[in-house]
Design a protein around this motif. Structure first.
Motif, PDB file in Angstrom:
ATOM      1  N   ASN A  47     -69.694  22.099  10.879  1.00 27.09           N
ATOM      2  CA  ASN A  47     -69.629  22.751   9.571  1.00 27.09           C
ATOM      3  C   ASN A  47     -68.758  24.001   9.615  1.00 27.09           C
ATOM      4  OD1 ASN A  47     -71.284  20.943   8.126  1.00 27.09           O
ATOM      5  ND2 ASN A  47     -73.122  21.878   8.994  1.00 27.09           N
ATOM      6  N   PHE A  48     -68.855  24.757  10.718  1.00 24.21           N
ATOM      7  CA  PHE A  48     -68.023  25.954  10.843  1.00 24.21           C
ATOM      8  C   PHE A  48     -66.549  25.583  10.970  1.00 24.21           C
ATOM      9  CE2 PHE A  48     -67.156  30.312  11.713  1.00 24.21           C
ATOM     10  CZ  PHE A  48     -66.096  30.304  12.610  1.00 24.21           C
ATOM     11  N   LYS A  49     -66.280  24.538  11.730  1.00 22.55           N
ATOM     12  CA  LYS A  49     -64.894  24.105  11.908  1.00 22.55           C
ATOM     13  C   LYS A  49     -64.287  23.663  10.571  1.00 22.55           C
ATOM     14  CE  LYS A  49     -61.996  21.239  14.882  1.00 22.55           C
ATOM     15  NZ  LYS A  49     -61.988  20.297  16.023  1.00 22.55           N
ATOM     16  N   LYS A  50     -65.062  22.918   9.787  1.00 24.99           N
ATOM     17  CA  LYS A  50     -64.565  22.488   8.476  1.00 24.99           C
ATOM     18  C   LYS A  50     -64.395  23.686   7.542  1.00 24.99           C
ATOM     19  CE  LYS A  50     -66.463  17.795   8.611  1.00 24.99           C
ATOM     20  NZ  LYS A  50     -67.404  16.837   7.964  1.00 24.99           N
ATOM     21  N   ALA A  51     -65.371  24.612   7.583  1.00 25.46           N
ATOM     22  CA  ALA A  51     -65.256  25.809   6.746  1.00 25.46           C
ATOM     23  C   ALA A  51     -64.001  26.593   7.092  1.00 25.46           C
ATOM     24  CB  ALA A  51     -66.496  26.684   6.905  1.00 25.46           C
ATOM     25  N   ASN A  59     -58.938  26.385   0.116  1.00 26.48           N
ATOM     26  CA  ASN A  59     -59.783  25.500  -0.694  1.00 26.48           C
ATOM     27  C   ASN A  59     -61.158  26.159  -0.759  1.00 26.48           C
ATOM     28  OD1 ASN A  59     -61.452  23.489  -1.723  1.00 26.48           O
ATOM     29  ND2 ASN A  59     -60.272  21.842  -0.756  1.00 26.48           N
ATOM     30  N   TRP A  60     -61.333  27.030  -1.770  1.00 28.15           N
ATOM     31  CA  TRP A  60     -62.502  27.919  -1.763  1.00 28.15           C
ATOM     32  C   TRP A  60     -63.802  27.174  -2.012  1.00 28.15           C
ATOM     33  CZ3 TRP A  60     -60.240  31.441   0.621  1.00 28.15           C
ATOM     34  CH2 TRP A  60     -58.983  31.918   0.267  1.00 28.15           C
ATOM     35  N   ASP A  61     -63.801  26.142  -2.856  1.00 29.17           N
ATOM     36  CA  ASP A  61     -65.048  25.410  -3.125  1.00 29.17           C
ATOM     37  C   ASP A  61     -65.563  24.725  -1.858  1.00 29.17           C
ATOM     38  OD1 ASP A  61     -65.220  26.062  -5.839  1.00 29.17           O
ATOM     39  OD2 ASP A  61     -63.789  24.495  -6.366  1.00 29.17           O
ATOM     40  N   SER A  62     -64.668  24.048  -1.133  1.00 25.13           N
ATOM     41  CA  SER A  62     -65.094  23.380   0.098  1.00 25.13           C
ATOM     42  C   SER A  62     -65.499  24.399   1.161  1.00 25.13           C
ATOM     43  CB  SER A  62     -63.955  22.497   0.622  1.00 25.13           C
ATOM     44  OG  SER A  62     -63.654  21.471  -0.308  1.00 25.13           O
ATOM     45  N   THR A  63     -64.812  25.546   1.176  1.00 22.68           N
ATOM     46  CA  THR A  63     -65.198  26.610   2.122  1.00 22.68           C
ATOM     47  C   THR A  63     -66.627  27.055   1.862  1.00 22.68           C
ATOM     48  OG1 THR A  63     -62.903  27.384   2.231  1.00 22.68           O
ATOM     49  CG2 THR A  63     -64.609  28.899   2.984  1.00 22.68           C
ATOM     50  N   LEU A  64     -66.985  27.222   0.581  1.00 21.96           N
ATOM     51  CA  LEU A  64     -68.353  27.646   0.241  1.00 21.96           C
ATOM     52  C   LEU A  64     -69.379  26.602   0.667  1.00 21.96           C
ATOM     53  CD1 LEU A  64     -67.710  29.174  -3.302  1.00 21.96           C
ATOM     54  CD2 LEU A  64     -68.490  30.404  -1.277  1.00 21.96           C
ATOM     55  N   VAL A  65     -69.054  25.320   0.480  1.00 24.72           N
ATOM     56  CA  VAL A  65     -70.008  24.258   0.826  1.00 24.72           C
ATOM     57  C   VAL A  65     -70.304  24.268   2.321  1.00 24.72           C
ATOM     58  CG1 VAL A  65     -70.322  21.760   0.961  1.00 24.72           C
ATOM     59  CG2 VAL A  65     -69.392  22.795  -1.131  1.00 24.72           C
ATOM     60  N   LYS A  69     -73.600  25.367   4.599  1.00 19.72           N
ATOM     61  CA  LYS A  69     -74.289  24.455   5.518  1.00 19.72           C
ATOM     62  C   LYS A  69     -74.410  25.058   6.907  1.00 19.72           C
ATOM     63  CE  LYS A  69     -73.041  20.077   3.280  1.00 19.72           C
ATOM     64  NZ  LYS A  69     -72.348  18.773   3.453  1.00 19.72           N
ATOM     65  N   GLN A  70     -73.372  25.769   7.353  1.00 20.17           N
ATOM     66  CA  GLN A  70     -73.410  26.395   8.664  1.00 20.17           C
ATOM     67  C   GLN A  70     -74.529  27.435   8.743  1.00 20.17           C
ATOM     68  OE1 GLN A  70     -71.886  25.889  11.521  1.00 20.17           O
ATOM     69  NE2 GLN A  70     -72.845  27.661  12.495  1.00 20.17           N
ATOM     70  N   LEU A  71     -74.677  28.212   7.666  1.00 17.63           N
ATOM     71  CA  LEU A  71     -75.716  29.249   7.656  1.00 17.63           C
ATOM     72  C   LEU A  71     -77.112  28.656   7.584  1.00 17.63           C
ATOM     73  CD1 LEU A  71     -74.030  31.826   5.238  1.00 17.63           C
ATOM     74  CD2 LEU A  71     -74.448  32.142   7.674  1.00 17.63           C
ATOM     75  N   ASN A  72     -77.255  27.542   6.858  1.00 17.68           N
ATOM     76  CA  ASN A  72     -78.589  26.962   6.650  1.00 17.68           C
ATOM     77  C   ASN A  72     -79.026  26.030   7.784  1.00 17.68           C
ATOM     78  OD1 ASN A  72     -78.881  28.254   4.162  1.00 17.68           O
ATOM     79  ND2 ASN A  72     -77.829  26.611   3.077  1.00 17.68           N
ATOM     80  N   ASN A  73     -78.086  25.220   8.288  1.00 18.52           N
ATOM     81  CA  ASN A  73     -78.470  24.170   9.238  1.00 18.52           C
ATOM     82  C   ASN A  73     -78.354  24.601  10.696  1.00 18.52           C
ATOM     83  OD1 ASN A  73     -78.806  22.593   6.979  1.00 18.52           O
ATOM     84  ND2 ASN A  73     -76.755  21.704   7.093  1.00 18.52           N
ATOM     85  N   ALA A  74     -77.348  25.420  11.005  1.00 22.81           N
ATOM     86  CA  ALA A  74     -77.163  25.830  12.398  1.00 22.81           C
ATOM     87  C   ALA A  74     -76.795  27.314  12.431  1.00 22.81           C
ATOM     88  CB  ALA A  74     -76.068  24.994  13.061  1.00 22.81           C
ATOM     89  N   PRO A  75     -77.775  28.172  12.208  1.00 25.87           N
ATOM     90  CA  PRO A  75     -77.494  29.612  12.100  1.00 25.87           C
ATOM     91  C   PRO A  75     -77.136  30.253  13.450  1.00 25.87           C
ATOM     92  CG  PRO A  75     -79.852  29.213  11.987  1.00 25.87           C
ATOM     93  CD  PRO A  75     -79.207  27.867  12.030  1.00 25.87           C
ATOM     94  N   ASN A  76     -75.940  29.981  13.955  1.00 29.25           N
ATOM     95  CA  ASN A  76     -75.453  30.599  15.186  1.00 29.25           C
ATOM     96  C   ASN A  76     -75.123  32.069  14.906  1.00 29.25           C
ATOM     97  OD1 ASN A  76     -73.600  31.524  17.235  1.00 29.25           O
ATOM     98  ND2 ASN A  76     -73.492  29.397  17.930  1.00 29.25           N
ATOM     99  N   ASN A  77     -75.734  32.985  15.672  1.00 26.38           N
ATOM    100  CA  ASN A  77     -75.561  34.415  15.397  1.00 26.38           C
ATOM    101  C   ASN A  77     -74.104  34.860  15.538  1.00 26.38           C
ATOM    102  OD1 ASN A  77     -78.248  34.842  14.794  1.00 26.38           O
ATOM    103  ND2 ASN A  77     -78.807  35.193  16.947  1.00 26.38           N
ATOM    104  N   LEU A  84     -70.327  34.371   6.602  1.00 26.91           N
ATOM    105  CA  LEU A  84     -70.546  35.253   5.454  1.00 26.91           C
ATOM    106  C   LEU A  84     -69.220  35.803   4.920  1.00 26.91           C
ATOM    107  CD1 LEU A  84     -73.674  37.258   6.679  1.00 26.91           C
ATOM    108  CD2 LEU A  84     -73.593  35.612   4.785  1.00 26.91           C
ATOM    109  N   TYR A  85     -68.294  36.105   5.832  1.00 25.05           N
ATOM    110  CA  TYR A  85     -66.980  36.597   5.408  1.00 25.05           C
ATOM    111  C   TYR A  85     -66.223  35.511   4.642  1.00 25.05           C
ATOM    112  CZ  TYR A  85     -62.329  38.649   5.597  1.00 25.05           C
ATOM    113  OH  TYR A  85     -61.123  39.171   5.263  1.00 25.05           O
ATOM    114  N   PHE A  86     -66.294  34.249   5.146  1.00 32.01           N
ATOM    115  CA  PHE A  86     -65.665  33.137   4.425  1.00 32.01           C
ATOM    116  C   PHE A  86     -66.201  33.047   2.991  1.00 32.01           C
ATOM    117  CE2 PHE A  86     -63.529  32.308   8.005  1.00 32.01           C
ATOM    118  CZ  PHE A  86     -63.909  31.309   8.888  1.00 32.01           C
ATOM    119  N   ARG A  87     -67.524  33.167   2.861  1.00 35.94           N
ATOM    120  CA  ARG A  87     -68.147  33.038   1.546  1.00 35.94           C
ATOM    121  C   ARG A  87     -67.760  34.198   0.630  1.00 35.94           C
ATOM    122  NH1 ARG A  87     -71.921  29.394   0.921  1.00 35.94           N
ATOM    123  NH2 ARG A  87     -73.083  30.604  -0.630  1.00 35.94           N
ATOM    124  N   GLY A  88     -67.762  35.417   1.180  1.00 39.11           N
ATOM    125  CA  GLY A  88     -67.397  36.576   0.372  1.00 39.11           C
ATOM    126  C   GLY A  88     -65.978  36.472  -0.159  1.00 39.11           C
TER     127      GLY A  88
END
Length: 577
Positions: A47-51, A59-65, A69-77, A84-88
Motif C-alpha cells: 500500500n505504501f509503494k502504491k501510495a 494522482n491525488w485520489d489514488s494517493t489518498l486511498v 490503507k497503509q495507516l489502517n492495515n499496516a501502521p508501520n511507525n 500522513l504527509y502524502f495525505r496532507g
C-alpha cells in the motif's frame, strides 16, 4: 493626471499573486530519494509503494486511498509520517484545506522532513487568508534555509513572506522580501520564478498608486516571458501590458498586446487541431485507396461485363463529383457563416472593452475624488471650520450627482449597444420637452448664478423618440452647466435648417474647446475624457451616448466652439410632418 490603480476592474483577473511552492522548483531530490529508499526497504508494504507511485504521478485520489490503507492495515511507525504527509499534500491539492491541515498536524516534529510540513501549513494558511499565521510558518523556515541538508530554495520562502506582507498591506516589509527573493532568483538564473516575482513587485507598487515604479517591472516580466515555454506566464505578462497601455490610452499598442495574448492562448489548441486534421486526412487517404482496390477487384471479376462495369463506374464517379461539389459549397457556406459570427463577436468584444475602459477610469476617478473630499471634510469637522464644511458638502453633492449621471449614462449606453432599448418615434412638441428637462437643472444653474433660458419656438415639432430626446437634451445641458463659469449664461433655442429638419441649439458662455477636441467628439469611434477640476472628472460617455441616440433618431450633431468663447451644441432632427 490622477493615478489609476489597475487592480479593481481589469487586472484583478490578469495579475495573479504567485505563491511559490516547491512544486515549482526542481529541487526536491533529497525527499524523493528518501521515499524511494523507504519503498525498497519495506517491500512487503504494498500500500505504501502504491501510495508513493501515485503521489509522484500526482494522482491525488489514488494517493489518498492507498495511504489510508497503509495507516489502517499496516501502521508501520517509520512509514506513518510519510503516509500522513502524502495525505496532507493530496488534500491540499484537492482544495480540501481543513482536512489537509488536520493530517499535517498529526506529523511529529521529529519527522526528518518536518520543514516541508511547515511549508505546506504556511501555504494552506495563505489559501485561507490567514496571513499572520502563514508568516509564522515561513519565517520559522527562513531561519533554517541555510542548512545544506534542506532541499528547498531560500528565494521561495522570501517570496512567500513578501506576499503575506503584501496581503496585510505592510508594503515596506513586502517590498524588502520580494526584492530579496528576486535578487536570489537572478543570481540563480531561475527565469520562471523571476517573472512571477516581477509581476508581484509591480502589483505591490500599483497597490500604492506608484504607477511609474510598477510599469517597468511588468515590462521586465513581459520581456523575460519571451524566453520561456510557459504559455500561462506568456499570457499573463502579455495581458498585463495590454491593460497598462489601455490605461495610458494607447489603444493601438494595447490591441497589439491583446492579439499576442490570444496567440498564446490559442497556440496549444491550434496544435491539437492540426493533429486532428492530419489524422482525418490520413483516414480519408486510406479510405480512398481502399475504394481503388475494390474497383480493381471488381474489374478482375467482371471482365465479361466490362462495358456494364464502365457504365457503373462512370455513374459512381459522377456521384462522387456531385457530392464533392455539394460538400465544397457547404464548406464555403459554413465558412461565410463563421466569418460573419466572428465579425459580430469582434464588434461585441470591442464594445465590451470600451465599456470596461470607461468604467475603470471614470468611476474610479469620481470615487477617488469623493474619498479625498471626505478626508478634507473630516479634517474641517475636527477644526470646526464651518465655512469649509459647507463648501465641501456642496462639493460632495456635486460629485455624487456626477457619479449618478455617469452610471445612468453607462446603463443607457449599454442598452443602446446591446439593442435592448425600446425605441418609438413620434411627433413631439420641442418647447415642452426642453421645458421639462430645463426644470430639473434650474437649481443646479442657480448655484453657479448661471442664466438658463428656454427660447425654443412654440411652433416647433420634431419626429423623434421621447425618452432618447430627453436623454440627449439632459446630457447637453448638464455639460453646459459644468463647463460654464459662474455668472455665465446658457440659452436654448431653435432655428430652421431646411424644410425637412429642425435645429435645436444649446449655447453657453463656457470655456469652449479647440478644434482637436471638437473633431474628437464628432469622431464616431472616439472616446475622450477631459478634466474640469481635480474634484470633478468629465467623461465623454454622455456625448458618445448622445451621438448614438441622435443617429438612431435619423439626425446629426454639430459643434461650433472656440476656446474661452463658449460653445454651441447643435442637434439636427427631422421635423414632424
Amino acid at each position: 493626471m490622477i493615478k489609476t490603480k489597475i487592480g479593481v476592474i481589469l487586472l484583478l483577473f490578469f495579475i495573479p499573486l504567485f505563491l511559490f511552492s516547491q512544486k515549482h522548483v526542481q529541487f526536491d531530490s533529497l525527499f524523493n530519494k528518501q521515499i524511494k529508499t523507504k519503498s525498497e526497504k519495506f517491500k512487503e508494504d504494498l500500500n505504501f509503494k502504491k501510495a508513493h507511485l501515485f503521489f509522484v504521478e500526482k494522482n491525488w485520489d489514488s494517493t489518498l486511498v492507498y495511504s489510508g490503507k497503509q495507516l489502517n492495515n499496516a501502521p508501520n511507525n517509520e512509514l506513518r509520517e510519510y503516509s500522513l504527509y502524502f495525505r496532507g499534500v493530496s488534500f491540499k491539492n484537492k482544495k480540501l484545506f481543513k482536512e489537509a491541515e488536520k493530517e499535517l498536524n498529526k506529523i511529529s516534529s521529529d519527522f526528518e522532513f518536518y520543514y516541508k510540513v511547515r511549508i505546506k501549513l504556511g501555504e494552506i494558511a495563505v489559501e485561507q487568508k490567514q496571513y499572520n499565521k502563514a508568516l509564522q510558518y515561513f519565517q520559522g523556515i527562513l531561519k533554517e534555509t541555510d542548512k545544506a541538508v534542506y532541499d528547498l530554495k531560500k528565494s521561495v520562502i522570501l517570496h512567500n513572506i513578501g506576499l503575506c506582507y503584501l496581503h496585510l498591506t505592510k508594503f515596506d516589509k513586502a517590498e524588502e522580501y520580494l526584492f530579496r527573493s528576486a535578487d536570489l532568483q537572478k543570481a540563480e538564473k531561475d527565469t520562471l520564478l523571476l517573472i512571477g516575482s516581477y509581476m508581484d513587485i509591480a502589483t505591490l507598487y500599483y497597490e500604492q498608486y506608484k504607477d511609474q515604479l510598477a510599469i517597468p517591472y511588468f515590462e521586465k516580466a513581459y520581456n523575460l516571458s519571451k524566453n520561456v515555454k510557459s504559455f500561462e506566464l506568456k499570457q499573463n505578462s502579455t495581458m498585463n501590458m495590454a491593460v497598462i497601455e489601455e490605461n495610458r490610452k494607447n489603444f493601438a499598442a494595447a490591441l497589439a498586446y491583446r492579439k499576442e495574448y490570444e496567440t498564446w492562448k490559442d497556440s496549444l489548441n491550434d496544435q491539437n487541431k492540426v493533429w486532428a486534421i492530419a489524422d482525418l486526412e490520413k483516414k480519408f487517404a486510406v479510405k480512398e485507396k481502399q475504394k481503388e482496390v475494390n474497383i480493381l477487384e471488381a474489374e478482375n471479376k467482371l471482365k465479361a461485363a466490362e462495358r456494364n462495369g464502365f457504365i457503373i463506374s462512370s455513374v459512381l464517379l459522377l456521384l462522387l463529383l456531385g457530392g464533392g461539389i455539394y460538400l465544397y459549397k457547404q464548406k464555403n457556406k459554413t465558412s461565410k457563416i463563421i466569418l460573419e459570427q466572428k465579425n459580430e463577436l469582434d464588434i461585441l468584444n470591442a464594445a465590451k472593452d470600451k465599456m470596461f475602459s470607461i468604467v475603470s477610469h471614470d468611476l474610479r476617478s469620481s470615487v477617488n475624488a469623493l474619498k479625498r473630499s471626505n478626508t478634507k471634510l473630516l479634517e474641517n469637522l475636527e477644526s470646526k471650520n464651518f465655512a469649509a464644511l459647507d463648501a465641501l458638502l456642496h462639493q460632495n453633492s456635486a460629485i455624487t450627482n456626477e457619479t449618478y449621471n455617469l452610471l445612468e449614462n453607462l446603463l443607457n449606453w449599454a442598452l443602446v449597444q446591446t439593442k435592448q432599448v425600446y425605441f418609438h418615434q413620434e411627433s413631439l412638441h420641442l418647447h415642452s420637452i426642453v421645458e421639462q428637462v430645463q426644470y430639473n437643472y434650474t437649481a443646479l444653474a442657480a448655484n453657479k448664478n448661471i442664466s438658463l433660458e428656454n427660447s425654443v419656438s412654440i411652433d416647433e415639432y420634431v419626429y423623434a423618440d421621447l425618452d432618447s430626446l430627453k436623454i440627449i437634451i439632459r446630457n447637453l445641458i448638464d455639460n453646459a452647466i459644468k463647463f460654464t463659469n459662474p455668472n455665465g449664461f446658457i440659452s436654448i433655442y431653435s432655428r430652421h435648417s431646411d424644410n425637412e429638419n429642425c435645429c435645436l441649439v444649446i449655447e453657453d458662455s463656457g470655456i469652449g474647446m479647440n478644434a482637436l477636441i471638437r473633431n474628437s467628439i464628432l469622431n464616431p469611434a472616439a472616446i475622450v475624457s477631459k478634466k474640469d477640476k481635480d474634484e470633478f472628472v468629465g467623461t465623454a460617455l454622455g456625448l458618445q451616448l448622445c451621438k448614438s441616440l441622435i443617429i438612431k433618431n435619423e439626425g446629426q450633431l454639430e459643434i461650433e466652439s472656440e476656446e474661452n468663447k463658449g460653445t454651441k451644441m447643435i442637434i439636427i432632427l427631422p421635423q414632424a410632418k
